[in-house]
Motif scaffolding. Sequence first.
Motif, PDB file in Angstrom:
ATOM      1  N   ASN A  44      -0.233   4.003   9.522  1.00 40.42           N
ATOM      2  CA  ASN A  44      -1.462   4.145   8.744  1.00 40.42           C
ATOM      3  C   ASN A  44      -2.212   2.825   8.550  1.00 40.42           C
ATOM      4  N   HIS A  45      -1.740   1.772   9.184  1.00 40.69           N
ATOM      5  CA  HIS A  45      -2.421   0.476   9.074  1.00 40.69           C
ATOM      6  C   HIS A  45      -3.851   0.597   9.623  1.00 40.69           C
ATOM      7  N   TYR A  46      -4.770  -0.130   9.008  1.00 39.99           N
ATOM      8  CA  TYR A  46      -6.181  -0.028   9.402  1.00 39.99           C
ATOM      9  C   TYR A  46      -6.462  -0.637  10.775  1.00 39.99           C
ATOM     10  N   ASN A  47      -5.587  -1.545  11.256  1.00 37.00           N
ATOM     11  CA  ASN A  47      -5.828  -2.221  12.529  1.00 37.00           C
ATOM     12  C   ASN A  47      -5.210  -1.414  13.667  1.00 37.00           C
ATOM     13  N   HIS A  48      -5.990  -0.521  14.237  1.00 38.13           N
ATOM     14  CA  HIS A  48      -5.475   0.391  15.254  1.00 38.13           C
ATOM     15  C   HIS A  48      -5.102  -0.327  16.548  1.00 38.13           C
ATOM     16  N   LYS A  49      -5.763  -1.440  16.850  1.00 34.23           N
ATOM     17  CA  LYS A  49      -5.400  -2.208  18.045  1.00 34.23           C
ATOM     18  C   LYS A  49      -4.005  -2.813  17.892  1.00 34.23           C
ATOM     19  N   ALA A  50      -3.701  -3.294  16.699  1.00 31.25           N
ATOM     20  CA  ALA A  50      -2.373  -3.849  16.447  1.00 31.25           C
ATOM     21  C   ALA A  50      -1.300  -2.762  16.518  1.00 31.25           C
ATOM     22  N   ILE A  51      -1.620  -1.590  15.980  1.00 32.46           N
ATOM     23  CA  ILE A  51      -0.670  -0.475  16.037  1.00 32.46           C
ATOM     24  C   ILE A  51      -0.395  -0.086  17.477  1.00 32.46           C
ATOM     25  N   ASP A  52      -1.437  -0.036  18.294  1.00 26.96           N
ATOM     26  CA  ASP A  52      -1.262   0.357  19.697  1.00 26.96           C
ATOM     27  C   ASP A  52      -0.441  -0.679  20.452  1.00 26.96           C
ATOM     28  N   LEU A  53      -0.647  -1.955  20.146  1.00 23.40           N
ATOM     29  CA  LEU A  53       0.147  -3.006  20.792  1.00 23.40           C
ATOM     30  C   LEU A  53       1.618  -2.862  20.406  1.00 23.40           C
ATOM     31  N   TRP A  54       1.880  -2.574  19.114  1.00 24.09           N
ATOM     32  CA  TRP A  54       3.261  -2.358  18.677  1.00 24.09           C
ATOM     33  C   TRP A  54       3.846  -1.145  19.391  1.00 24.09           C
ATOM     34  N   ARG A  55       3.078  -0.075  19.461  1.00 24.65           N
ATOM     35  CA  ARG A  55       3.577   1.162  20.078  1.00 24.65           C
ATOM     36  C   ARG A  55       3.991   0.932  21.520  1.00 24.65           C
ATOM     37  N   ARG A  56       3.132   0.252  22.288  1.00 26.12           N
ATOM     38  CA  ARG A  56       3.434   0.037  23.701  1.00 26.12           C
ATOM     39  C   ARG A  56       4.674  -0.834  23.888  1.00 26.12           C
ATOM     40  N   ASN A  57       4.821  -1.856  23.057  1.00 29.80           N
ATOM     41  CA  ASN A  57       6.010  -2.708  23.177  1.00 29.80           C
ATOM     42  C   ASN A  57       7.267  -1.992  22.703  1.00 29.80           C
ATOM     43  N   ARG A  58       7.117  -1.140  21.702  1.00 34.16           N
ATOM     44  CA  ARG A  58       8.260  -0.341  21.246  1.00 34.16           C
ATOM     45  C   ARG A  58       8.709   0.610  22.350  1.00 34.16           C
ATOM     46  N   LEU A  59       7.768   1.204  23.059  1.00 34.84           N
ATOM     47  CA  LEU A  59       8.109   2.120  24.140  1.00 34.84           C
ATOM     48  C   LEU A  59       8.796   1.386  25.296  1.00 34.84           C
ATOM     49  N   ILE A  60       8.349   0.171  25.591  1.00 32.66           N
ATOM     50  CA  ILE A  60       9.028  -0.629  26.609  1.00 32.66           C
ATOM     51  C   ILE A  60      10.462  -0.897  26.184  1.00 32.66           C
ATOM     52  N   LEU A  61      10.646  -1.223  24.912  1.00 32.69           N
ATOM     53  CA  LEU A  61      11.985  -1.477  24.392  1.00 32.69           C
ATOM     54  C   LEU A  61      12.862  -0.233  24.519  1.00 32.69           C
ATOM     55  N   LEU A  62      12.329   0.921  24.177  1.00 31.80           N
ATOM     56  CA  LEU A  62      13.076   2.174  24.294  1.00 31.80           C
ATOM     57  C   LEU A  62      13.449   2.451  25.748  1.00 31.80           C
ATOM     58  N   ALA A  63      12.510   2.186  26.649  1.00 31.93           N
ATOM     59  CA  ALA A  63      12.785   2.401  28.068  1.00 31.93           C
ATOM     60  C   ALA A  63      13.891   1.484  28.559  1.00 31.93           C
TER      61      ALA A  63
ATOM     62  N   GLU B 188       0.793  -1.231   0.000  1.00 34.26           N
ATOM     63  CA  GLU B 188       0.000   0.000   0.000  1.00 34.26           C
ATOM     64  C   GLU B 188       0.831   1.289   0.000  1.00 34.26           C
ATOM     65  N   HIS B 189       2.139   1.202   0.183  1.00 36.70           N
ATOM     66  CA  HIS B 189       2.935   2.420   0.361  1.00 36.70           C
ATOM     67  C   HIS B 189       3.023   3.236  -0.932  1.00 36.70           C
ATOM     68  N   THR B 190       3.290   4.522  -0.752  1.00 32.75           N
ATOM     69  CA  THR B 190       3.440   5.437  -1.886  1.00 32.75           C
ATOM     70  C   THR B 190       4.923   5.688  -2.167  1.00 32.75           C
ATOM     71  N   ALA B 191       5.194   6.244  -3.334  1.00 32.30           N
ATOM     72  CA  ALA B 191       6.570   6.595  -3.688  1.00 32.30           C
ATOM     73  C   ALA B 191       7.117   7.644  -2.725  1.00 32.30           C
ATOM     74  N   GLU B 192       6.244   8.548  -2.294  1.00 32.42           N
ATOM     75  CA  GLU B 192       6.673   9.593  -1.348  1.00 32.42           C
ATOM     76  C   GLU B 192       7.101   8.987  -0.016  1.00 32.42           C
ATOM     77  N   GLU B 193       6.364   7.969   0.445  1.00 37.08           N
ATOM     78  CA  GLU B 193       6.730   7.311   1.706  1.00 37.08           C
ATOM     79  C   GLU B 193       8.069   6.591   1.574  1.00 37.08           C
ATOM     80  N   CYS B 194       8.291   5.988   0.431  1.00 40.79           N
ATOM     81  CA  CYS B 194       9.566   5.308   0.198  1.00 40.79           C
ATOM     82  C   CYS B 194      10.717   6.312   0.201  1.00 40.79           C
ATOM     83  N   MET B 195      10.521   7.464  -0.401  1.00 34.39           N
ATOM     84  CA  MET B 195      11.545   8.511  -0.395  1.00 34.39           C
ATOM     85  C   MET B 195      11.817   8.998   1.027  1.00 34.39           C
ATOM     86  N   GLU B 196      10.761   9.087   1.835  1.00 32.93           N
ATOM     87  CA  GLU B 196      10.926   9.517   3.217  1.00 32.93           C
ATOM     88  C   GLU B 196      11.743   8.500   4.014  1.00 32.93           C
ATOM     89  N   LEU B 197      11.498   7.219   3.754  1.00 33.93           N
ATOM     90  CA  LEU B 197      12.285   6.178   4.421  1.00 33.93           C
ATOM     91  C   LEU B 197      13.759   6.272   4.030  1.00 33.93           C
TER      92      LEU B 197
END
Length: 224
Positions: free
Chosen positions: A145-164, A107-116
């Motif tokens: 931008n994934h449609y599954n917001h619950k999955a995104i939130d689970l990733w976010r919380r685990n990423r924050l634990i990792l950062l901590a 689903e990604h755009t060329a602009e998103e790829c350039m940003e990466l």
Amino acid sequence: MSHTEEPSLLSILINEESTVYAHILNDIANAVFVSGDRLITTKLAEKYNTSINPIREALKQLQGEGFVTVSPNSGARVALFEYNTLRDVFEILQLLEPYLMAWFVEEHTAEECMELKALVNRMETASDREYRILDTEFHWLTYKNHYNHKAIDLWRRNRLILLAMQSNVKLNTTRIKQSIEEHKQMINALEERDVDSVLRVMGKHIGNSGKYWTRYLSRREQLK
């Protein structure tokens, strides 16, 4: 609230960076507060220029998310992130990130790829702290931008634990170079919209990170 910070990891991951909750979590992720530190409500209220009640509410929320522990004898403290916590976080990410990334590949755009690509270019000359922010931004861009917001939130919380958990440890330059190369390989496969290749590189990327931090925490546990 008249509280100023250096560039915030939280500003990448959540849209409430001006809240007391976000300020405390940002300070945990940036090693202002480390595992085991006491979090005294009066001192926090003074630090963040607010009253006691917002501090209590923020600590309650952070407790529910696993960043803070509260006991009758010692009050609130930053959670002790141990070997088992790191293992669990990486196992969750190994299951979750391929699911989120597979959607982005198609689903990604060329602009998103350039940003990466721009983020990876900045990684090449970044300091240790800057690299962590750029790496977080890279992954957040692919998932947010994934449609599954619950999955995104689970990733976010685990990423924050990792950062901590990683906040007060300097990354090995060899691992940084290896990680940058893995990001480049992901982008090359992304441009071809080759899901299997992207997921193969991602698996290697998560696996190498897991091995690096597992070895570090194992050595730390042995020195106790």
